[in-house]
Design a protein around this motif. Structure first.
Motif, mmCIF file in Angstrom:
data_model
loop_
_atom_site.group_PDB
_atom_site.id
_atom_site.type_symbol
_atom_site.label_atom_id
_atom_site.label_comp_id
_atom_site.label_asym_id
_atom_site.label_seq_id
_atom_site.Cartn_x
_atom_site.Cartn_y
_atom_site.Cartn_z
ATOM 1 N N GLY A 1 -19.224 -11.984 -38.556
ATOM 2 C CA GLY A 1 -18.131 -12.845 -37.993
ATOM 3 C C GLY A 1 -17.734 -12.652 -36.338
ATOM 4 O O GLY A 1 -17.651 -13.699 -35.640
ATOM 5 N N MET A 2 -18.328 -11.521 -36.356
ATOM 6 C CA MET A 2 -19.032 -11.393 -35.397
ATOM 7 C C MET A 2 -19.610 -11.969 -34.114
ATOM 8 O O MET A 2 -19.603 -12.202 -33.248
ATOM 9 C CB MET A 2 -18.968 -9.183 -34.911
ATOM 10 C CG MET A 2 -18.253 -9.047 -34.685
ATOM 11 S SD MET A 2 -18.632 -7.038 -35.058
ATOM 12 C CE MET A 2 -19.296 -6.795 -33.457
ATOM 13 N N ILE A 3 -20.724 -12.665 -34.903
ATOM 14 C CA ILE A 3 -21.496 -13.220 -33.865
ATOM 15 C C ILE A 3 -21.136 -14.892 -33.936
ATOM 16 O O ILE A 3 -21.324 -15.565 -32.863
ATOM 17 C CB ILE A 3 -23.545 -13.735 -34.860
ATOM 18 C CG1 ILE A 3 -24.171 -13.325 -33.976
ATOM 19 C CG2 ILE A 3 -22.970 -14.088 -36.013
ATOM 20 C CD1 ILE A 3 -24.778 -12.483 -33.034
ATOM 21 N N GLY B 1 -9.618 -19.073 -34.101
ATOM 22 C CA GLY B 1 -9.477 -17.959 -35.292
ATOM 23 C C GLY B 1 -9.248 -18.968 -36.932
ATOM 24 O O GLY B 1 -9.638 -18.855 -37.969
ATOM 25 N N GLY B 2 -8.705 -20.701 -36.792
ATOM 26 C CA GLY B 2 -8.480 -21.074 -37.931
ATOM 27 C C GLY B 2 -9.586 -21.806 -38.064
ATOM 28 O O GLY B 2 -10.341 -21.488 -39.066
ATOM 29 N N MET C 1 -11.260 -10.771 -39.126
ATOM 30 C CA MET C 1 -10.596 -9.192 -38.216
ATOM 31 C C MET C 1 -11.846 -8.996 -37.586
ATOM 32 O O MET C 1 -11.645 -8.498 -35.531
ATOM 33 C CB MET C 1 -9.973 -8.383 -38.755
ATOM 34 C CG MET C 1 -8.385 -8.311 -40.271
ATOM 35 S SD MET C 1 -7.764 -9.197 -39.164
ATOM 36 C CE MET C 1 -7.324 -8.386 -37.709
ATOM 37 N N ALA C 2 -12.587 -8.491 -37.208
ATOM 38 C CA ALA C 2 -14.628 -8.909 -36.500
ATOM 39 C C ALA C 2 -14.738 -9.395 -35.657
ATOM 40 O O ALA C 2 -14.900 -9.499 -34.598
ATOM 41 C CB ALA C 2 -14.988 -8.325 -37.578
ATOM 42 N N ALA C 3 -14.287 -11.214 -35.898
ATOM 43 C CA ALA C 3 -13.838 -11.834 -35.707
ATOM 44 C C ALA C 3 -13.052 -11.987 -33.856
ATOM 45 O O ALA C 3 -13.332 -12.591 -32.911
ATOM 46 C CB ALA C 3 -14.556 -13.543 -35.880
ATOM 47 N N TYR C 4 -11.577 -11.514 -34.405
ATOM 48 C CA TYR C 4 -10.333 -11.353 -33.434
ATOM 49 C C TYR C 4 -11.184 -10.727 -32.915
ATOM 50 O O TYR C 4 -10.830 -10.634 -31.270
ATOM 51 C CB TYR C 4 -9.420 -10.947 -35.025
ATOM 52 C CG TYR C 4 -8.083 -10.756 -33.557
ATOM 53 C CD1 TYR C 4 -8.082 -11.932 -32.693
ATOM 54 C CD2 TYR C 4 -7.916 -9.786 -33.590
ATOM 55 C CE1 TYR C 4 -7.159 -11.608 -31.816
ATOM 56 C CE2 TYR C 4 -7.256 -8.915 -32.859
ATOM 57 C CZ TYR C 4 -6.921 -10.226 -31.663
ATOM 58 O OH TYR C 4 -5.327 -10.164 -31.047
ATOM 59 N N GLY D 1 -10.546 -12.012 -24.298
ATOM 60 C CA GLY D 1 -9.079 -12.303 -23.780
ATOM 61 C C GLY D 1 -8.427 -13.150 -24.930
ATOM 62 O O GLY D 1 -6.875 -13.029 -24.301
ATOM 63 N N VAL D 2 -8.623 -13.405 -26.221
ATOM 64 C CA VAL D 2 -7.930 -14.528 -26.787
ATOM 65 C C VAL D 2 -7.384 -13.191 -27.400
ATOM 66 O O VAL D 2 -7.693 -12.447 -28.196
ATOM 67 C CB VAL D 2 -8.880 -14.907 -27.751
ATOM 68 C CG1 VAL D 2 -8.174 -16.083 -28.897
ATOM 69 C CG2 VAL D 2 -9.714 -15.846 -27.617
ATOM 70 N N ASN D 3 -5.838 -13.816 -27.635
ATOM 71 C CA ASN D 3 -4.298 -13.265 -28.155
ATOM 72 C C ASN D 3 -4.667 -13.340 -29.742
ATOM 73 O O ASN D 3 -4.977 -14.821 -30.092
ATOM 74 C CB ASN D 3 -3.715 -12.525 -27.457
ATOM 75 C CG ASN D 3 -2.774 -13.472 -27.461
ATOM 76 O OD1 ASN D 3 -2.761 -14.742 -28.011
ATOM 77 N ND2 ASN D 3 -2.037 -13.960 -26.232
ATOM 78 N N TRP D 4 -3.833 -12.259 -30.210
ATOM 79 C CA TRP D 4 -3.701 -12.251 -31.968
ATOM 80 C C TRP D 4 -3.258 -13.792 -32.075
ATOM 81 O O TRP D 4 -3.435 -14.213 -33.233
ATOM 82 C CB TRP D 4 -2.844 -11.546 -32.625
ATOM 83 C CG TRP D 4 -2.727 -11.928 -33.832
ATOM 84 C CD1 TRP D 4 -1.556 -12.026 -34.595
ATOM 85 C CD2 TRP D 4 -3.854 -11.839 -35.020
ATOM 86 N NE1 TRP D 4 -1.380 -11.992 -35.525
ATOM 87 C CE2 TRP D 4 -2.676 -12.067 -36.185
ATOM 88 C CE3 TRP D 4 -5.037 -12.383 -34.555
ATOM 89 C CZ2 TRP D 4 -3.637 -12.162 -37.063
ATOM 90 C CZ3 TRP D 4 -5.242 -11.946 -36.144
ATOM 91 C CH2 TRP D 4 -4.958 -12.176 -37.528
ATOM 92 N N GLU D 5 -1.623 -14.464 -31.123
ATOM 93 C CA GLU D 5 -1.144 -15.729 -31.843
ATOM 94 C C GLU D 5 -1.719 -16.778 -31.625
ATOM 95 O O GLU D 5 -1.988 -17.473 -32.062
ATOM 96 C CB GLU D 5 0.229 -16.024 -30.692
ATOM 97 C CG GLU D 5 1.674 -14.859 -31.243
ATOM 98 C CD GLU D 5 1.199 -12.991 -30.398
ATOM 99 O OE1 GLU D 5 0.126 -12.928 -29.864
ATOM 100 O OE2 GLU D 5 1.690 -13.007 -31.434
#
Ligand SMILES: Nc1ncnc2c1ncn2[C@@H]1O[C@H](COP(=O)(O)OP(=O)(O)O)[C@@H](O)[C@H]1O
Ligand SMILES: [Mg+2]
Lengths: 253, 249
Positions: free
Chosen positions: A63-65, A84-85, A164-167, A175-179
Motif C-alpha cells: 500500500g505504501m509503495i 484513495g479511490g 490505511m498505509a497508503a493514506y 500532505g493529502v488529507n483524509w477527506e
C-alpha cells in the motif's frame, strides 16, 4: 516414445484427479457437518492468526509503495481526489486477496504439506486409517474449513491495513488529507467488489488447503520427500492462485 | 478369523503378492517370515485394506472385506489393530492422548473411564508414568510398546504386528515376545507377527508361514519347516540362525 511425450500430461491429469477427489470427499464431510469443531478452531489459530503479522507487513508495504507512485503523479497533475479511490479499488479487487493468498501459500500451505508429509512417511496416516479414522475427515476437513474462514478474514484486515498505509504515506509525504483521500472510495469501490474479493479469497483458501493436503498425503521417500512435497505445495499453490485469479477476474468483473 | 484366498497385490507392473492363501484361526499366533522386500508388510497392509488387493479375497471374521467401502471397512478395522514397524505414534500427541485416541473417536466413554483404560493398557505393556511424555522422548522399545497399547485400546480381536522386535536388544525382544503371548492369553487376541527373529518366532507362534516369491512357500512349526527339505527354506533358516549371515550374535 509416445509414452514419454504424454507423461507430463498424464501426470497433470492425475494430479487434478487427486485434487478433485480430495475436494469431493472433503465437501461431503462439510455437507454432513461432520467436521471436528475443536480441531478447526485449533487450526484457525495455528494456521490463520499466526499468519496475520506477516500478511499485514506485506500488504501494508505494498500500500505504501503504491501510494508513493500514485500520489506523486496525482499531485503533479492535480488529481489528488482520485488517490484513495484508485488505491482502494486495486487493493480490494486484486492486491489484498492475491497478496494474502500468496503469503498464506508460503506460510500455511508449506506447513500443511510438511506436517501431513511427515505423518505420511512415518506411517501415521496409515495408523489413522488402521484405527478406523478417515484421514480426510480428521486431517484435511478441519484445515480446509479453518483456512476458508481465516483467509477471507485476514484479507479484510490486510486490505484495510493496505489502504490505511497508503493514506499514511499520502498524508505524511504529500500532505493529502483524509477527506480528499476518502472522497472517491465509496464511489469507486462497490459492494459487489467486496463480495467478489471475499469469494476470490475463499477459493484461494480452498486451493491452498487442497494443494498442501494432496502434496502432504501423497508424500513418498522419507525426509527428502517431505522437503519436496513442501516446496511443491508452495510452488503449485502460488501458480494456481495467479491462474485462478486471472480466470476469476475475467468472470467476476 | 483371518483368511485370504489367492490374494494378489501389484504395484504398477510389479507383482508383490502372487496368490497368497493364508489363514489364522481365532486366538492363534502366526509368524510371517521371509526375505526383505518379499511382501510381508504388504500382506499385513492388504489385510487392513490400507492398500487394495489387485485380485483375490480377504475374509475377516467370516466377512468378505476386500470389496468393502472405506466406511464399511472402518467397522471391521475397529475389530483389528495394527502395530507399525516404527510404532507410527502421533507425534503431535503425548502417550496418553495416543492411547486414548481410538477411545475418544469411537466410544462415548467419560474422561475418567478413558484414563482408566489407558492406564490399564499401558500397564499391560509394562509401562508406567510415561503418560505425559511425547513419542520423541521415548526409546524405540517404549514406542513399540505404546503402539501396542494404542492398538489394544478398543480390545481388538486381532492384532497385526509389523516387525515389532526389529532393532531391539535381546532383552527388549524377549519382553515384546512375551507381551504378544500375554495379549493372546489375556484377551484371546489372534496375532499375525512379522519377524526375522527365528527364536522368538518358534517360541511364540503356533505356526510359521514362509513367504517367497509372492506366495506362502510353506507353513508349520519350526521343526516341520526344517524337515521339509526345501533348499530355499534351509538356506533361509540357516542364515537366520545365531552365527548365520542375518541372525543374532
Ligand atoms: N506403495 C508401494 N508402491 C510400490 N511398491 C511398493 C509399495 N509398497 C511396497 N512396495 C514394494 O513391494 C515389495 C514388498 O514390500 P514390503 O511388503 O514392504 O516387503 P517386506 O517383506 O520387507 O515387508 C518391495 O519390493 C517394495 O518396494
Ligand atoms: Mg516390511
Amino acid at each position: 516414445m509416445g509414452k514419454i511425450a504424454f507423461h507430463p500430461i498424464v501426470t497433470a491429469v492425475e494430479y487434478v484427479g487427486k485434487l478433485a477427489g480430495m475436494l469431493a470427499t472433503t465437501l461431503t464431510y462439510f455437507a454432513r457437518l461432520s467436521v471436528d469443531f475443536r480441531m478447526t478452531i485449533f487450526h484457525m489459530s495455528n494456521l490463520g492468526v499466526n499468519s496475520i503479522p506477516i500478511t499485514l507487513l506485506v500488504v501494508g508495504f505494498t500500500g505504501m509503495i503504491l501510494s508513493v507512485q500514485v500520489t506523486e503523479q496525482a499531485v503533479r497533475f492535480g488529481t489528488t481526489q482520485f488517490i484513495g479511490g484508485g488505491i482502494a479499488f486495486v487493493m480490494v479487487r486484486e492486491l489484498a486477496p492475491v497478496l494474502t493468498a500468496v503469503v498464506m501459500a508460503g506460510r500455511v500451505g508449506s506447513s500443511i504439506a510438511s506436517e501431513l508429509g511427515s505423518m505420511k512417511v512415518t506411517e501415521q496416516i496409515d495408523a489413522l486409517r488402521s484405527l478406523a479414522v478417515n484421514p480426510i475427515q480428521y486431517l484435511v476437513a478441519p484445515r480446509m474449513l479453518a483456512l476458508m474462514i481465516m483467509i477471507p478474514a485476514v484479507t479484510v484486515i490486510a486490505g484495510l491495513t493496505g489502504i490505511m498505509a497508503a493514506y499514511m504515506v499520502a498524508h505524511q509525504v504529500y500532505g493529502v488529507n483524509w477527506e480528499v483521500f476518502y472522497s472517491y472510495i465509496p464511489r469507486l469501490v462497490e459492494q459487489r467488489d467486496v463480495s467478489a474479493a471475499m469469494l476470490k479469497s475463499g477459493l484461494f483458501a480452498i486451493t491452498i488447503a487442497l494443494i498442501g493436503c494432496v502434496e502432504g498425503m501423497h508424500t513418498e521417500g522419507g525426509a527428502s520427500g517431505v522437503g519436496k512435497a513442501t516446496t511443491n505445495a508452495v510452488v503449485v499453490s502460488i501458480v494456481s492462485i495467479f491462474a485462478l485469479n486471472y480466470a476469476l477476474t475475467v468472470l467476476l468483473f | 478369523m483371518i483368511e485370504t484366498k489367492d490374494l494378489v497385490v501389484k504395484f504398477g507392473s510389479k507383482t508383490v503378492l502372487d496368490g497368497v492363501n493364508f489363514r489364522a484361526a481365532a486366538g492363534e499366533i502366526v509368524t510371517l517370515m521371509g526375505g526383505s522386500g518379499c511382501g510381508k508388510s504388504t500382506l499385513l497392509r492388504a489385510l487392513m485394506k490400507l492398500i487394495n488387493a489387485t485380485s483375490g479375497q480377504i475374509f475377516i471374521d467370516g466377512e468378505r472385506v476386500d470389496d468393502l467401502s472405506e466406511t464399511k471397512m472402518n467397522e471391521v478395522r475397529k475389530k483389528m489393530g495394527m502395530v507399525f514397524q516404527e510404532g507410527a505414534l502421533f507425534d503431535s500427541m503425548n502417550v496418553r492422548e495416543n492411547v486414548a485416541f481410538p477411545l475418544r473417536r469411537h466410544t462415548r466413554m467419560k474422561e475418567k473411564e478413558i484414563r482408566e483404560i489407558v492406564r490399564e493398557r499401558l500397564e499391560a505393556v509394562g509401562l508406567k508414568g510415561v503418560e505425559e511424555n511425547r513419542p520423541d522422548q521415548l526409546s524405540g522399545g517404549m514406542r513399540r510398546r505404546v503402539a501396542i497399547a494404542r492398538a489394544l485400546a478398543l480390545s481388538p480381536r486381532a492384532l497385526l504386528y509389523d516387525e515389532p522386535t526389529a532393532g531391539l536388544d535381546p532383552l527388549l525382544t524377549a519382553t515384546v515376545s512375551d507381551l504378544i503371548m500375554r495379549m493372546r492369553d489375556r484377551y484371546g487376541t489372534t496375532s499375525i507377527v512379522v519377524t526375522h527373529d527365528i527364536d522368538a518366532a518358534s517360541r511364540i507362534s503356533d505356526r510359521i508361514a514362509m513367504i517367497h516369491e509372492g506366495r506362502i512357500l510353506t507353513e508349520g512349526k519350526l521343526d516341520e519347516l526344517e524337515r521339509c527339505g526345501h533348499p530355499h527354506i534351509g538356506a533361509f533358516l540357516n542364515a537366520m540362525r545365531p552365527g548365520g549371515a542375518i541372525g543374532g550374535n
